[in-house]
Write an enzyme that holds these catalytic residues in place. Structure first.
Site, short mmCIF file in Angstrom:
data_model
loop_
_atom_site.label_atom_id
_atom_site.label_comp_id
_atom_site.label_asym_id
_atom_site.label_seq_id
_atom_site.Cartn_x
_atom_site.Cartn_y
_atom_site.Cartn_z
N THR A 146 0.83 -1.18 0.00
CA THR A 146 0.00 0.00 0.00
C THR A 146 0.88 1.25 0.00
O THR A 146 2.03 1.22 0.42
CB THR A 146 -0.91 0.05 1.25
OG1 THR A 146 -0.09 0.10 2.43
CG2 THR A 146 -1.83 -1.15 1.32
N VAL A 149 2.30 2.29 3.50
CA VAL A 149 3.18 1.37 4.22
C VAL A 149 4.32 0.91 3.32
O VAL A 149 5.43 1.41 3.38
CB VAL A 149 2.39 0.17 4.79
CG1 VAL A 149 3.33 -0.83 5.46
CG2 VAL A 149 1.36 0.67 5.81
N CYS A 150 4.05 -0.04 2.46
CA CYS A 150 5.13 -0.64 1.66
C CYS A 150 5.85 0.36 0.77
O CYS A 150 7.07 0.30 0.61
CB CYS A 150 4.57 -1.79 0.82
SG CYS A 150 3.80 -3.09 1.81
N VAL A 151 5.10 1.29 0.17
CA VAL A 151 5.72 2.30 -0.68
C VAL A 151 6.42 3.36 0.16
O VAL A 151 7.59 3.69 -0.07
CB VAL A 151 4.68 2.95 -1.61
CG1 VAL A 151 5.29 4.11 -2.38
CG2 VAL A 151 4.13 1.92 -2.58
#
Length: 280
Positions: A146, A149-151
């Protein structure tokens, strides 16, 4: 492609905060790598800030940037075996020689996890870092799920390592309806709410991460319609498939040929054949 006025206003507002801190750096196709981060089939079902058809198109458009500009590509997935699922087959088929870095548990792809903190940690836990460094590029273009978060985690980590980081906001998805609206909320421009996502959006920009859309990323990489590597004949089919608004502009340009506009060799045929604007 849906990149609304509100998004543009939000990005302009929060980008101004970082303008005096981080100098502007243009994307350079000779110094850029493309990162595909957790754009997995299962995770895509959680995306709510884009409709499904638009997001799928944007994800494939992001992946296609690597092909169009001959960029090195690094792909990674998070706990792929399970509900998160694999990367879309279209992307895997696009890059048959690129093996995704399959992260067994770490949320931030840049993390180094050792056996002290995670007993099951293994030797290739730094594989993603190694893959990014092996590209030899200073600029990285990221999209993933997402956004908050991940990005965001990866983008901030890469900035801390000295990379020039561009986040493709149109190919990144989150639980909230609009990433930009959340960012506006963080800086107090419009609605309230979505605090977690907006914090990361604002933090990314404040840290010098460039938040861009598909059109602007391609414009910076391509730079000039007279370019030869790639040339307009290679770029126009990409525009026609993924950037509908600009596609119509390019097609209408063919109509101006009769008024004295001169196109490069082969360009007229590329943009007119089969679309009803052929000239005799």
């Amino acid at each position: 492609m849906q990149f609304t006025t509100s998004i543009a206003i939000a990005l302009a507002a929060i980008s101004s905060v970082a303008a005096s801190i981080v100098p502007y750096e243009r994307l350079n196709k000779n110094d850029s790598a493309l990162l595909i981060v957790d754009l997995q089939a299962g995770l895509a079902a959680t995306v709510r800030d884009w409709d499904a058809a638009t997001f799928k198109s944007n994800v494939l458009a992001h992946a296609s940037i690597g092909k169009l500009y001959d960029l090195p590509v690094v792909m990674t997935t998070s706990t792929e075996i399970g509900p998160n699922g694999p990367l879309p087959k279209e992307i895997l088929q696009m890059y048959p020689d690129v093996t995704p870095v399959r992260r067994p548990g770490e949320i931030n792809a840049w993390d180094i996890i050792d056996a002290v903190h995670v007993p099951s940690a293994h030797a290739n836990i730094t594989e993603f870092r190694a893959a990014v460094k092996a590209t030899g590029k200073h600029q990285v273009i990221i999209a993933g799920i997402t956004t908050d978060v991940c990005v965001a985690f990866l983008a901030l980590a890469l900035r801390a390592e000295g990379y020039h980081v561009v986040v493709n906001i149109e190919a990144s998805g989150a639980f909230n309806l609009r990433v930009a609206e959340a960012a506006q909320a963080r800086v107090g421009l419009t609605h309230t709410g979505c605090e977690r996502q907006s914090t990361k959006s604002f933090q990314m920009v404040a840290a010098g991460v460039q938040v861009m859309n598909l059109f602007s990323i391609n414009a910076e990489l391509f730079r000039d319609w007279r370019s030869t590597d790639p040339d307009a004949n290679a770029v126009i089919p990409y525009v026609d498939r993924f950037l509908a608004e600009e596609s119509f502009v390019v097609r209408s340009h063919a109509a101006a040929v009769a008024n004295g506009t001169i196109l490069g060799a082969g360009e007229l045929e590329t943009i007119t054949v089969g679309n009803g604007t052929e000239t005799s």
